[in-house]
Design a protein around this motif. Structure first.
Motif, mmCIF file in Angstrom:
data_model
loop_
_atom_site.group_PDB
_atom_site.id
_atom_site.type_symbol
_atom_site.label_atom_id
_atom_site.label_comp_id
_atom_site.label_asym_id
_atom_site.label_seq_id
_atom_site.Cartn_x
_atom_site.Cartn_y
_atom_site.Cartn_z
ATOM 1 N N GLY A 199 -9.910 -8.999 -16.015
ATOM 2 C CA GLY A 199 -9.913 -8.538 -14.640
ATOM 3 C C GLY A 199 -9.130 -7.258 -14.400
ATOM 4 N N ALA A 200 -8.505 -7.179 -13.220
ATOM 5 C CA ALA A 200 -7.748 -5.996 -12.838
ATOM 6 C C ALA A 200 -6.556 -5.768 -13.756
ATOM 7 N N ILE A 201 -5.975 -6.851 -14.266
ATOM 8 C CA ILE A 201 -4.848 -6.709 -15.197
ATOM 9 C C ILE A 201 -5.311 -6.021 -16.467
ATOM 10 N N LEU A 202 -6.479 -6.402 -16.967
ATOM 11 C CA LEU A 202 -7.026 -5.741 -18.155
ATOM 12 C C LEU A 202 -7.298 -4.278 -17.863
ATOM 13 N N GLY A 203 -7.868 -3.979 -16.691
ATOM 14 C CA GLY A 203 -8.145 -2.585 -16.345
ATOM 15 C C GLY A 203 -6.895 -1.737 -16.363
ATOM 16 N N THR A 204 -5.824 -2.241 -15.770
ATOM 17 C CA THR A 204 -4.553 -1.506 -15.764
ATOM 18 C C THR A 204 -3.983 -1.377 -17.168
ATOM 19 N N VAL A 212 1.397 -7.848 -13.140
ATOM 20 C CA VAL A 212 1.187 -8.861 -12.112
ATOM 21 C C VAL A 212 0.170 -8.353 -11.099
ATOM 22 N N TRP A 213 -0.853 -9.166 -10.853
ATOM 23 C CA TRP A 213 -1.871 -8.839 -9.848
ATOM 24 C C TRP A 213 -1.526 -9.546 -8.551
ATOM 25 N N ASN A 214 -1.518 -8.815 -7.451
ATOM 26 C CA ASN A 214 -1.155 -9.347 -6.140
ATOM 27 C C ASN A 214 -2.409 -9.766 -5.388
ATOM 28 N N SER A 215 -2.473 -11.030 -4.989
ATOM 29 C CA SER A 215 -3.670 -11.544 -4.325
ATOM 30 C C SER A 215 -3.856 -10.969 -2.927
ATOM 31 N N THR A 222 -2.953 -7.696 -1.937
ATOM 32 C CA THR A 222 -3.283 -6.275 -1.958
ATOM 33 C C THR A 222 -4.289 -5.896 -3.043
ATOM 34 N N GLY A 223 -4.424 -6.734 -4.037
ATOM 35 C CA GLY A 223 -5.291 -6.406 -5.166
ATOM 36 C C GLY A 223 -4.661 -5.433 -6.131
ATOM 37 N N ALA A 224 -3.387 -5.057 -5.859
ATOM 38 C CA ALA A 224 -2.699 -4.095 -6.721
ATOM 39 C C ALA A 224 -2.082 -4.785 -7.935
ATOM 40 N N VAL A 225 -1.930 -4.036 -9.010
ATOM 41 C CA VAL A 225 -1.280 -4.540 -10.220
ATOM 42 C C VAL A 225 0.049 -3.826 -10.387
ATOM 43 N N THR A 226 1.120 -4.617 -10.541
ATOM 44 C CA THR A 226 2.453 -4.077 -10.718
ATOM 45 C C THR A 226 2.813 -4.101 -12.195
ATOM 46 N N VAL A 227 3.398 -2.995 -12.676
ATOM 47 C CA VAL A 227 3.793 -2.892 -14.060
ATOM 48 C C VAL A 227 5.309 -3.031 -14.176
#
Length: 407
Positions: free
Chosen positions: A354-359, A394-397, A399-404
């Protein structure tokens, strides 16, 4: 990541958890007690009987059954070598115990070993326990010399070879390929060379599996050179038994990787249907090959395969592989439709999706400061997270943002 996409992934994970239980059960004998309609990529319900190979070109596979004598083995192997032919040898356990030197010579020639029982009984007349004893005693004799049939079987006397009960019992003991034959030359019965060649001309067909015998009293060893030349004169070539049980995109992938000499080794099953129309799966001793129209054919092996199966295989959110296993910084990786799975000796095998993989990939993947994953994606407060050797994503449900985070 948009909310609708996230909702879909959460639902998929629930199904993946259920599928994972099924996949893990496939490693146990109990999975074989399921109905024939069990999920894709689980152990076959019955052994598949092959009376001929899958190749529809003008090729044949040569095979030899040996039990009572090794008298013609050397002659047969010399003829095969002179013609560049690899054959299958169905050996009983007692043959291997009596003739270990001949067995080693047969296997050194690259021949495919097929379990032919321990002492050549009529399988239709045995109980399930007796059938398993025959198989296991023979396999023990092979294993003692460092060999394995890899779940291939040939019925003595061809007795019960098509019996559903016999083939069910074979599968229950891990024998998924019943390597039968198209016609017998009858050399074991002392047939003349003229008779043998007449049978070849009469019964040969594209993909035929021909059975002969190298024991004392058999006329097959002496006739073999003329059998080969007759087949050639009819326009036939020869394929090796390892390729006889593969075809299509999976067969092409297997051949391209080096067939039996690759990390995959011999096939354990024939090609089996996957989860979508036109998709297929085949198990090998060292891994599996998956095919779909969308992804093509790719192999999965080792710890990455173990993780894939635990996540539900093709029945789960990970989907079909989009690559073979490849080297990455610090380890190995395979790409799938719904995730990547990474492995190293230090970290084990873990998925990132998902978004974590993309980041993760945008940062450089395994070559980034994060290194390799040390966990699968998991629940965290307010979202989902994946841990790495030197940090976390970490993906935030909300905002949809991923924090590194690095450490």
């Amino acid at each position: 990541m948009s909310a609708p996409t996230r909702t879909r992934r959460t639902g998929t994970r629930t199904r993946a958890a259920q599928a994972a239980l099924l996949a893990l059960a496939a490693t146990a004998t109990s999975v074989l007690l399921a109905s024939p309609a069990h999920a894709a990529d689980t152990a076959p319900y019955r052994a598949t009987v092959l009376e001929h190979g899958y190749d529809t070109a003008k090729v044949v596979t040569l095979s030899f059954d040996a039990d009572w004598s090794d008298a013609g083995v050397a002659s047969v192997l010399n003829t095969l070598k002179a013609n560049g032919i690899t054959a299958a040898f169905s050996l009983t356990g007692r043959f291997v115990e009596r003739y270990p030197a001949s067995t080693r010579t047969i296997m050194a020639a690259g021949s495919k070993l097929v379990n032919h029982s321990y002492d050549h009984p009529y399988f239709s007349k045995l109980t399930q326990a007796q059938r398993w004893s025959e198989l296991n005693r023979a396999e023990a004799a092979y294993n003692k010399l460092g060999y394995s049939s890899n779940g291939w079987f040939r019925a003595p006397y061809r007795d019960g070879y098509a019996d559903p009960g016999v083939n069910r019992d074979l599968a229950l003991d891990g024998y998924y390929i019943s390597f039968d034959w198209t016609f017998d030359t009858t050399g074991y019965n002392g047939a003349s060379t003229a008779t043998i060649l007449s049978r070849v001309r009469q019964y040969v067909r594209p993909g035929a599996i021909i059975v002969m015998h190298p024991g004392e009293g058999s006329t097959d060893p002496a006739a073999l050179p003329q059998v080969i030349s007759t087949l050639k004169s009819l326009g036939y070539g020869f394929t090796n038994p390892y390729l006889t049980v593969t075809h299509g995109a999976i067969g092409s992938k297997y051949a391209a990787l080096g067939a039996q000499r690759s990390l995959l080794g011999p096939a354990r099953t024939v090609e089996m249907p996957g989860t979508v129309t036109g998709s297929a799966i085949q198990w090998f001793a060292g891994g599996r090959v998956y095919y779909s129209w969308a992804t093509g054919a790719h192999e999965v092996n080792g710890a990455i395969l173990g993780k894939f199966v635990s996540l539900g295989s093709v029945n789960g959110f990970v989907g079909y592989p989009r690559s073979d296993e490849t080297a990455v910084t610090g380890g190995r990786a395979s790409q799938f439709q719904g995730a990547n799975i990474y492995w190293s000796g230090a970290t084990g095998a873990h998925e990132v999706n998902g978004a974590i993989l993309g980041t993760y990939l945008s940062l450089g993947g395994t070559a980034s400061r994060l290194g390799l994953p040390t966990s699968d994606e998991h629940s965290v407060t307010g979202g989902r997270g994946s841990d790495f050797q030197h940090g976390a994503l970490v993906w935030n449900s909300a905002t949809g943002a991923v924090t590194v985070s690095y450490f």
